[in-house]
Design a protein around this motif. Sequence first.
Motif, PDB file in Angstrom:
ATOM      1  N   CYS A 148      16.205  21.297 -13.070  1.00  0.00           N
ATOM      2  CA  CYS A 148      15.802  20.544 -13.893  1.00  0.00           C
ATOM      3  C   CYS A 148      14.846  20.832 -14.761  1.00  0.00           C
ATOM      4  N   LYS A 160      11.933  20.446 -14.137  1.00  0.00           N
ATOM      5  CA  LYS A 160      10.411  19.030 -14.079  1.00  0.00           C
ATOM      6  C   LYS A 160       9.682  20.388 -14.152  1.00  0.00           C
ATOM      7  N   HIS A 211       8.917  16.512  -6.324  1.00  0.00           N
ATOM      8  CA  HIS A 211      10.264  16.308  -7.266  1.00  0.00           C
ATOM      9  C   HIS A 211      11.549  15.446  -6.318  1.00  0.00           C
ATOM     10  N   HIS A 263       9.614  12.679  -9.454  1.00  0.00           N
ATOM     11  CA  HIS A 263       9.100  12.687 -10.743  1.00  0.00           C
ATOM     12  C   HIS A 263      10.812  13.048 -11.017  1.00  0.00           C
ATOM     13  N   SER A 264      11.779  13.526 -10.566  1.00  0.00           N
ATOM     14  CA  SER A 264      13.473  13.676 -11.400  1.00  0.00           C
ATOM     15  C   SER A 264      14.082  13.270 -10.636  1.00  0.00           C
ATOM     16  N   SER A 267      16.955  12.413 -10.771  1.00  0.00           N
ATOM     17  CA  SER A 267      18.314  12.976 -11.428  1.00  0.00           C
ATOM     18  C   SER A 267      18.341  14.929 -11.709  1.00  0.00           C
ATOM     19  N   CYS A 268      17.907  15.335 -10.473  1.00  0.00           N
ATOM     20  CA  CYS A 268      17.677  16.434 -10.774  1.00  0.00           C
ATOM     21  C   CYS A 268      19.927  17.200  -9.194  1.00  0.00           C
ATOM     22  N   PHE A 296      20.313  20.099 -18.601  1.00  0.00           N
ATOM     23  CA  PHE A 296      18.938  20.305 -18.262  1.00  0.00           C
ATOM     24  C   PHE A 296      18.219  21.494 -19.445  1.00  0.00           C
ATOM     25  N   LYS A 307      16.168  19.691 -22.980  1.00  0.00           N
ATOM     26  CA  LYS A 307      14.477  20.527 -22.502  1.00  0.00           C
ATOM     27  C   LYS A 307      14.516  21.659 -23.949  1.00  0.00           C
TER      28      LYS A 307
END
Length: 141
Positions: free
Chosen positions: A59, A61, A76, A79-80, A82-83, A110, A114
């Motif tokens: 992802c 992140k 993990h 903070h993310s 949707s990973c 992803f 980004k």
Amino acid sequence: MDPLSEEDTKMYFYENRLKTFEGWPFNEDCMCTPENMAKAGFIHTPSENSPDVAMCFFCLKELEGWEPDDDPEKEHRSHSSSCHFINLKKSVEELSVEEILKLQKEKHKFILMKSCKEALARFEEAAKQKKADIKSAMGEE
């Protein structure tokens, strides 16, 4: 970019992620050991000023400022959420070809997101600078 190239898929495997943690500042008597970091999908991406930067290979992140008691998997997820990698219900070795192809599609989303965010930030910064230049040329400060 070939989404199924060895270079693009090698970080799915724990051993390859673990190899990136050379020089990682946390090794023993803590939660964020290289082994736990790699299990949570992170690769070590240090910079000169930040030796503890880690990024999820999937992802993208990035997290830094790790503390010895930080649990990489929990960090993990928080903070993310949707990973897709951290949310896998089985190991990579157990995935079907179809499941890997679906994962790769999500991974590339992803990557594209980004890239778009970075391009927008560069555009906005250039526009802000251009506006300042125009104001300066017109005698407005």
